[in-house]
Design an enzyme around this catalytic site. Structure first.
Site, PDB file in Angstrom:
ATOM      1  N   SER A  33      65.882 -14.749 -26.827  1.00  0.00           N
ATOM      2  CA  SER A  33      66.110 -14.088 -25.543  1.00  0.00           C
ATOM      3  C   SER A  33      65.916 -15.107 -24.428  1.00  0.00           C
ATOM      4  O   SER A  33      65.074 -16.006 -24.541  1.00  0.00           O
ATOM      5  CB  SER A  33      65.134 -12.929 -25.354  1.00  0.00           C
ATOM      6  OG  SER A  33      65.236 -12.394 -24.039  1.00  0.00           O
ATOM      7  N   TYR A  55      56.822  -9.670 -25.154  1.00  0.00           N
ATOM      8  CA  TYR A  55      58.207  -9.928 -25.562  1.00  0.00           C
ATOM      9  C   TYR A  55      58.578 -11.387 -25.315  1.00  0.00           C
ATOM     10  O   TYR A  55      59.132 -12.063 -26.195  1.00  0.00           O
ATOM     11  CB  TYR A  55      59.149  -9.006 -24.799  1.00  0.00           C
ATOM     12  CG  TYR A  55      60.588  -9.117 -25.239  1.00  0.00           C
ATOM     13  CD1 TYR A  55      61.008  -8.585 -26.453  1.00  0.00           C
ATOM     14  CD2 TYR A  55      61.534  -9.749 -24.435  1.00  0.00           C
ATOM     15  CE1 TYR A  55      62.327  -8.675 -26.861  1.00  0.00           C
ATOM     16  CE2 TYR A  55      62.856  -9.848 -24.835  1.00  0.00           C
ATOM     17  CZ  TYR A  55      63.245  -9.308 -26.046  1.00  0.00           C
ATOM     18  OH  TYR A  55      64.563  -9.411 -26.446  1.00  0.00           O
TER      19      TYR A  55
END
Length: 267
Positions: A129, A142
């Protein structure tokens, strides 16, 4: 023979888009899902796998090899989101996120490397990501899990290059998928010190996903990487400003970049 592809988390979102694209390009595609029996519209077969369960990983990989006799491309796509003030995220949810986003892909890699070494070829693509390149407010866990996967890929590339195996990272920005609905949201607690700033940031994050790019962009990018005999270490796929934010982090002083992020999230 057509190349054989295994995609973890292939029943929806980015994984499904990649699988469908490669299937129509003539690849032999296998996807995975924790509950494949619930998926009725997949154009490629789905194997049962929970990346938090090593036994299911090794069983699914063994089935693909038994059926196809080879395994050429593995795409570590399965992952989950998580949001919240670090202070208020339950520790079991933090561990679950790392089990899915970090330890799971490592177990998949360990399961497929022996076959790829035997073939003297193979490509492993880790879907990370753009959030993994920076610590984002209320997405600390995350960012950390995806950033860890980025770094471990750098190390692993050098360890397996002599076996003819290529490993790369692809970091997507915001795409219009169901990740926001499926991720763990620490609740916005009335009276909490984080109630207003976290609530506002959570609303902004969900809007970013809802207005994100078409997942087919990721599928096209993955196909291009597969066609490259010498892929780069890192790829970024997403809106220009999302990718440019990584460049800014490299060139701006830390506190200037931090201030820019805080202004963006109105903190």
């Amino acid at each position: 023979m057509n190349k054989v592809v295994l995609i973890t988390g292939g029943s929806s979102g980015i994984g499904k888009s990649i699988g469908e694209f490669l299937h129509h390009k003539g690849f032999v595609v296998y996807g995975t899902s924790r509950n494949p029996e619930r998926i009725l519209n997949s154009v490629f077969p789905l194997m049962a796998m929970d990346v938090r369960d090593a036994a299911t990983i090794h069983l699914a990989v063994a089935k693909v090899i038994a059926i196809s006799g080879q395994l050429d491309i593995v795409i570590n796509n399965a992952g989950v989101g998580i949001t919240g003030p670090l202070e208020e995220i339950p520790m079991e949810e933090i561990k679950n996120n790392f089990e899915t986003n970090f330890f799971g892909p490592i177990e998949v890699i360990k399961a497929v490397l022996p076959q790829m070494r035997l073939q003297k070829s193979g490509v492993i693509i880790n879907i990370t990501s753009i959030a993994g390149y920076m610590g984002l407010p209320y997405r600390s866990v995350y960012s950390a899990s995806k950033g860890a996967l980025e770094l471990i890929t750098e190390s692993l590339r050098m360890e397996v290059k002599s076996f003819g195996i290529q490993i790369t990272n692809v970091a997507p920005g915001d795409f219009a998928t169901n990740i926001a609905a499926g991720r763990f949201h620490a609740p916005v607690i009335t009276g909490s010190a984080y109630e207003q700033p976290y609530g506002n940031t959570l609303h902004k994050m969900d809007n970013h996903v809802d207005s994100g790019s078409n997942p087919n962009e990721m599928a096209t990018a993955i196909y291009s990487i597969i066609q490259n005999p010498n892929p780069k270490i890192h790829y970024k796929v997403g809106a220009f400003m999302q990718k440019f934010s990584i460049v800014l982090k490299r060139i701006l002083p830390d506190k200037v970049y931090e201030k820019m992020l805080m202004n963006h999230y109105k903190l």
